[in-house]
Design a protein around this motif. Structure first.
Motif, PDB file in Angstrom:
ATOM      1  N   ASP A  28     -49.739 -17.292  15.037  1.00  0.00           N
ATOM      2  CA  ASP A  28     -51.055 -16.689  15.295  1.00  0.00           C
ATOM      3  C   ASP A  28     -51.137 -16.433  16.795  1.00  0.00           C
ATOM      4  O   ASP A  28     -51.657 -17.243  17.551  1.00  0.00           O
TER       5      ASP A  28
ATOM      6  N   SER B  32     -49.640 -23.879  13.364  1.00  0.00           N
ATOM      7  CA  SER B  32     -50.782 -23.073  12.927  1.00  0.00           C
ATOM      8  C   SER B  32     -51.745 -22.793  14.075  1.00  0.00           C
ATOM      9  O   SER B  32     -52.628 -21.946  13.946  1.00  0.00           O
TER      10      SER B  32
ATOM     11  N   ARG C 143     -53.445 -21.380  17.463  1.00  0.00           N
ATOM     12  CA  ARG C 143     -53.409 -20.111  18.174  1.00  0.00           C
ATOM     13  C   ARG C 143     -52.441 -20.209  19.343  1.00  0.00           C
ATOM     14  O   ARG C 143     -52.408 -21.207  20.063  1.00  0.00           O
TER      15      ARG C 143
ATOM     16  N   GLN D 279     -51.684 -14.175  20.458  1.00  0.00           N
ATOM     17  CA  GLN D 279     -52.563 -13.239  21.158  1.00  0.00           C
ATOM     18  C   GLN D 279     -52.084 -13.111  22.596  1.00  0.00           C
ATOM     19  O   GLN D 279     -51.824 -14.108  23.264  1.00  0.00           O
TER      20      GLN D 279
ATOM     21  N   LEU E 276     -45.513 -13.023  17.124  1.00  0.00           N
ATOM     22  CA  LEU E 276     -46.059 -12.470  15.874  1.00  0.00           C
ATOM     23  C   LEU E 276     -44.963 -12.294  14.834  1.00  0.00           C
ATOM     24  O   LEU E 276     -45.155 -12.613  13.654  1.00  0.00           O
TER      25      LEU E 276
END
Length: 241
Positions: free
Chosen positions: A94, A74, A76, A96, A89
């Motif tokens: 999660d 979970s 990032r 970026q 993704l």
């Protein structure tokens, strides 16, 4: 003369890059695959991920190692590059994008300054000391080696291709693949190296730099564009234009 391209990426990424090139190359183009590395996921070495505020991933191979282990953290996930971020993704993470290179990711994390510990998931061989850079910045970072990159020799077909008189375009995506290729490439081979970055280009000996091209950005799209440009240039030279 038809363009001749030798792709040395690991099997799956090499096939994907070849398919990308075939969309724009003439039908008679010759594309040979000779992976210089075999990726082996090490799911058994994946540590517990609870307690980490964020994960660092610089390669899609680390994402595949996570999915192979059946893990869906979970936290990032800070990624390098579009392709790795997109795969993260798609895997439900999660994710970026934090830069196009490990160096850019380091600068992003220095600015974001995660409060809690961060886990860097990497391969056995890396070109940039990301862990040391982040430690120097005062960050709490652990690392776990979750995949290995095993050396593979050039295939007999690739050796024959390099031994012929015709020029061969060789896209090189990493410092390690540059070293592995240049160690095996015959000295009298006519090659046009397409390097993913200046740091990779710097590894090419001066005697091999005729026709050396550097991609405009360190990603597969820019590498494909550079290869296509070189193929067109080589074709014009062969025709005497």
């Amino acid at each position: 003369m038809a363009p001749i391209i030798l792709i040395t990426r690991p099997h799956l990424s090499g096939e994907a890059f070849a398919a990308r090139l075939r969309r724009d190359l003439p039908e008679n183009a010759v594309i040979k695959l000779s992976p210089l590395m075999e990726i082996r996921h090490m799911a058994r070495d994946l540590p517990p991920l609870e307690g980490y505020e964020a994960l660092i991933v610089t390669s899609s191979h680390a994402i595949l190692a996570l999915t192979t282990a059946g893990s869906k953290p979970s936290a990032r996930c800070y990624c390098v590059g579009d392709a790795t971020t997109r795969l993260a993704l798609q895997s439900g993470l999660d994710a970026q994008m934090a830069g196009l290179t490990a160096q850019e990711l380091a600068e992003t994390l220095k600015w974001k300054k995660p409060d809690g510990p961060v886990l860097y998931l990497r391969g056995r061989h890396v070109a940039f000391d990301l862990l040391g850079t982040l430690h120097e910045a005062g960050m709490m970072v652990d690392e776990a080696i979750v995949y290995d990159q095993l050396d593979c020799p050039l295939t007999p077909a690739a050796v024959a291709l390099l031994g012929a008189a015709n020029p061969v375009i060789v896209p090189i995506f990493s410092a390690r693949s540059a070293k592995l290729f240049l160690d095996e490439c015959p000295e009298d081979a006519t090659i046009h190296v397409v390097a993913i970055s200046q740091s990779v280009a710097d590894l090419v000996p001066l005697a091999r730099r005729t026709g050396l091209t550097i991609a405009s950005a360190p990603n597969a799209s820019s590498m494909a564009a550079a290869v296509l440009n070189v193929a067109q240039s080589v074709n014009r030279l062969e025709r005497g234009q």
